[in-house]
Design a protein around this motif. Structure first.
Motif, PDB file in Angstrom:
ATOM      1  N   ARG A  43       0.844  -1.191   0.000  1.00  0.00           N
ATOM      2  CA  ARG A  43       0.000   0.000   0.000  1.00  0.00           C
ATOM      3  C   ARG A  43       0.874   1.234   0.000  1.00  0.00           C
ATOM      4  N   SER A  44       0.445   2.222  -0.727  1.00  0.00           N
ATOM      5  CA  SER A  44       1.188   3.467  -0.829  1.00  0.00           C
ATOM      6  C   SER A  44       0.380   4.583  -0.170  1.00  0.00           C
ATOM      7  N   TYR A  45       1.006   5.275   0.757  1.00  0.00           N
ATOM      8  CA  TYR A  45       0.353   6.394   1.426  1.00  0.00           C
ATOM      9  C   TYR A  45       1.110   7.696   1.157  1.00  0.00           C
ATOM     10  N   HIS A  46       1.830   7.747   0.042  1.00  0.00           N
ATOM     11  CA  HIS A  46       2.627   8.928  -0.254  1.00  0.00           C
ATOM     12  C   HIS A  46       1.763  10.169  -0.426  1.00  0.00           C
ATOM     13  N   ARG A  92       5.617  12.379   7.506  1.00  0.00           N
ATOM     14  CA  ARG A  92       5.519  11.101   6.805  1.00  0.00           C
ATOM     15  C   ARG A  92       4.300  10.402   7.396  1.00  0.00           C
ATOM     16  N   VAL A  93       4.007   9.229   6.939  1.00  0.00           N
ATOM     17  CA  VAL A  93       2.784   8.553   7.354  1.00  0.00           C
ATOM     18  C   VAL A  93       2.779   8.348   8.871  1.00  0.00           C
ATOM     19  N   GLY A  94       1.778   8.918   9.526  1.00  0.00           N
ATOM     20  CA  GLY A  94       1.629   8.780  10.968  1.00  0.00           C
ATOM     21  C   GLY A  94       2.471   9.717  11.807  1.00  0.00           C
ATOM     22  N   VAL A  95       3.307  10.539  11.175  1.00  0.00           N
ATOM     23  CA  VAL A  95       4.184  11.472  11.899  1.00  0.00           C
ATOM     24  C   VAL A  95       3.840  12.891  11.461  1.00  0.00           C
ATOM     25  N   VAL A  96       3.645  13.773  12.441  1.00  0.00           N
ATOM     26  CA  VAL A  96       3.261  15.152  12.145  1.00  0.00           C
ATOM     27  C   VAL A  96       4.163  16.143  12.868  1.00  0.00           C
ATOM     28  N   ALA A  97       4.162  17.360  12.355  1.00  0.00           N
ATOM     29  CA  ALA A  97       4.781  18.503  13.021  1.00  0.00           C
ATOM     30  C   ALA A  97       3.660  19.490  13.286  1.00  0.00           C
ATOM     31  N   ILE A  98       3.628  20.059  14.488  1.00  0.00           N
ATOM     32  CA  ILE A  98       2.564  20.971  14.895  1.00  0.00           C
ATOM     33  C   ILE A  98       3.177  22.353  15.068  1.00  0.00           C
ATOM     34  N   LYS A  99       2.620  23.333  14.340  1.00  0.00           N
ATOM     35  CA  LYS A  99       3.156  24.691  14.361  1.00  0.00           C
ATOM     36  C   LYS A  99       2.030  25.684  14.629  1.00  0.00           C
ATOM     37  N   ALA A 100       2.240  26.614  15.552  1.00  0.00           N
ATOM     38  CA  ALA A 100       1.263  27.672  15.807  1.00  0.00           C
ATOM     39  C   ALA A 100       1.278  28.629  14.615  1.00  0.00           C
ATOM     40  N   VAL A 101       0.114  28.894  14.058  1.00  0.00           N
ATOM     41  CA  VAL A 101       0.026  29.688  12.838  1.00  0.00           C
ATOM     42  C   VAL A 101       0.439  31.139  13.083  1.00  0.00           C
ATOM     43  N   TYR A 102      -0.065  31.775  14.130  1.00  0.00           N
ATOM     44  CA  TYR A 102       0.177  33.200  14.343  1.00  0.00           C
ATOM     45  C   TYR A 102       1.496  33.506  15.030  1.00  0.00           C
ATOM     46  N   LEU A 115       7.328  20.159  27.260  1.00  0.00           N
ATOM     47  CA  LEU A 115       6.822  20.752  26.022  1.00  0.00           C
ATOM     48  C   LEU A 115       7.264  22.210  25.932  1.00  0.00           C
ATOM     49  N   TYR A 116       7.662  22.631  24.741  1.00  0.00           N
ATOM     50  CA  TYR A 116       8.077  24.012  24.531  1.00  0.00           C
ATOM     51  C   TYR A 116       7.860  24.374  23.072  1.00  0.00           C
ATOM     52  N   GLY A 117       7.915  25.664  22.796  1.00  0.00           N
ATOM     53  CA  GLY A 117       7.801  26.150  21.422  1.00  0.00           C
ATOM     54  C   GLY A 117       9.165  26.562  20.918  1.00  0.00           C
ATOM     55  N   THR A 118       9.456  26.251  19.665  1.00  0.00           N
ATOM     56  CA  THR A 118      10.738  26.614  19.059  1.00  0.00           C
ATOM     57  C   THR A 118      10.498  27.152  17.656  1.00  0.00           C
ATOM     58  N   ARG A 119      11.287  28.140  17.281  1.00  0.00           N
ATOM     59  CA  ARG A 119      11.158  28.738  15.939  1.00  0.00           C
ATOM     60  C   ARG A 119      11.738  27.819  14.855  1.00  0.00           C
ATOM     61  N   GLU A 120      12.713  27.001  15.227  1.00  0.00           N
ATOM     62  CA  GLU A 120      13.388  26.153  14.246  1.00  0.00           C
ATOM     63  C   GLU A 120      12.870  24.718  14.330  1.00  0.00           C
ATOM     64  N   TYR A 121      12.581  24.169  13.176  1.00  0.00           N
ATOM     65  CA  TYR A 121      12.114  22.780  13.092  1.00  0.00           C
ATOM     66  C   TYR A 121      13.287  21.846  13.363  1.00  0.00           C
ATOM     67  N   SER A 122      13.067  20.849  14.224  1.00  0.00           N
ATOM     68  CA  SER A 122      14.115  19.884  14.572  1.00  0.00           C
ATOM     69  C   SER A 122      13.473  18.523  14.811  1.00  0.00           C
ATOM     70  N   PRO A 123      14.263  17.475  15.038  1.00  0.00           N
ATOM     71  CA  PRO A 123      13.677  16.157  15.343  1.00  0.00           C
ATOM     72  C   PRO A 123      12.817  16.157  16.609  1.00  0.00           C
ATOM     73  N   ASN A 124      13.019  17.126  17.514  1.00  0.00           N
ATOM     74  CA  ASN A 124      12.177  17.228  18.708  1.00  0.00           C
ATOM     75  C   ASN A 124      10.746  17.633  18.370  1.00  0.00           C
ATOM     76  N   CYS A 125      10.521  18.108  17.159  1.00  0.00           N
ATOM     77  CA  CYS A 125       9.207  18.616  16.742  1.00  0.00           C
ATOM     78  C   CYS A 125       8.335  17.542  16.094  1.00  0.00           C
ATOM     79  N   LYS A 126       8.818  16.328  15.987  1.00  0.00           N
ATOM     80  CA  LYS A 126       8.054  15.264  15.324  1.00  0.00           C
ATOM     81  C   LYS A 126       7.253  14.468  16.345  1.00  0.00           C
ATOM     82  N   PHE A 127       5.964  14.303  16.052  1.00  0.00           N
ATOM     83  CA  PHE A 127       5.061  13.560  16.921  1.00  0.00           C
ATOM     84  C   PHE A 127       4.326  12.496  16.120  1.00  0.00           C
ATOM     85  N   MET A 128       4.148  11.344  16.740  1.00  0.00           N
ATOM     86  CA  MET A 128       3.345  10.287  16.118  1.00  0.00           C
ATOM     87  C   MET A 128       1.881  10.550  16.438  1.00  0.00           C
ATOM     88  N   GLU A 129       1.075  10.698  15.397  1.00  0.00           N
ATOM     89  CA  GLU A 129      -0.353  10.959  15.565  1.00  0.00           C
ATOM     90  C   GLU A 129      -1.104   9.645  15.454  1.00  0.00           C
TER      91      GLU A 129
END
Length: 182
Positions: A43-46, A92-102, A115-129
């Motif tokens: 199965r492809s979930y691309h 990627r499939v099942g993994v998300v990054a959550i960013k505050a829009v404003y 938990l904290y907010g960061t301006r730069e995307y890093s591996p700490n920002c990946k969550f399994m949904e």
């Protein structure tokens, strides 16, 4: 006089027994990819990668996830607070990054489960949904674990973020409803 249904069935079974056609190959017979129609496709979930959703994450403890202008993560009861609108991007499939829009801060979790907010995307920002049986979503850190257990995004009964090492998938504080932004 036409043949009876039992005679037709007997003739059909006899014809199939003589032919090499087998509707269900036995599990003992290996399937050869050279046979037409026998190759099994993964199965492809691309199409889900890169998907972006704007939502408000509503906790089962009755708080909206809020990432303030200083990067502080907390819960708010105000349903129309602009800092509670988040962009959930599929990495990627099942993994998300959550960013505050404003505010522009990514939600992140450090090694201790804070938990904290960061301006730069890093591996700490990946969550399994994961969508749980009750219809709520849980978000577990992809990178960090505490004594082999997953650490989850959670807001306690006062709206404060819970330490990741003290969270479990079954806790109601880890359950969130992604509410569509209108």
């Amino acid at each position: 006089m036409p043949p009876g249904p039992w005679l037709c069935l007997a003739l059909l079974l006899a014809a199939r027994a003589q032919s090499s056609w087998n509707p269900r190959p036995s599990r003992a017979q290996p399937r050869r990819p050279s046979d037409p129609g026998s190759a099994r496709h993964a199965r492809s979930y691309h199409h889900l990668e890169g998907d972006i959703r704007w939502r408000r994450l509503y906790s089962s403890t009755h708080f909206f996830l809020h990432i303030g202008p200083s990067g502080r993560v907390e819960g708010t009861r105000q349903p129309h607070c602009p800092n509670s609108i988040v962009e959930i991007r599929s990495v990627r499939v099942g993994v998300v990054a959550i960013k505050a829009v404003y505010t522009g801060f990514y939600l992140a979790m450090n090694r201790r489960g804070k938990l904290y907010g960061t301006r730069e995307y890093s591996p700490n920002c990946k969550f399994m949904e994961r969508i749980e049986e009750n219809g709520y979503n849980t978000y577990a850190s992809l990178r960090w674990r505490h004594e082999g257990r997953q650490m989850f995004l959670a807001l306690d009964g006062r709206g404060a973020p819970r330490q990741g090492g003290r969270t479990r998938r079954q806790h109601l504080s880890t359950h969130f409803l992604p509410i569509l932004v209108s």
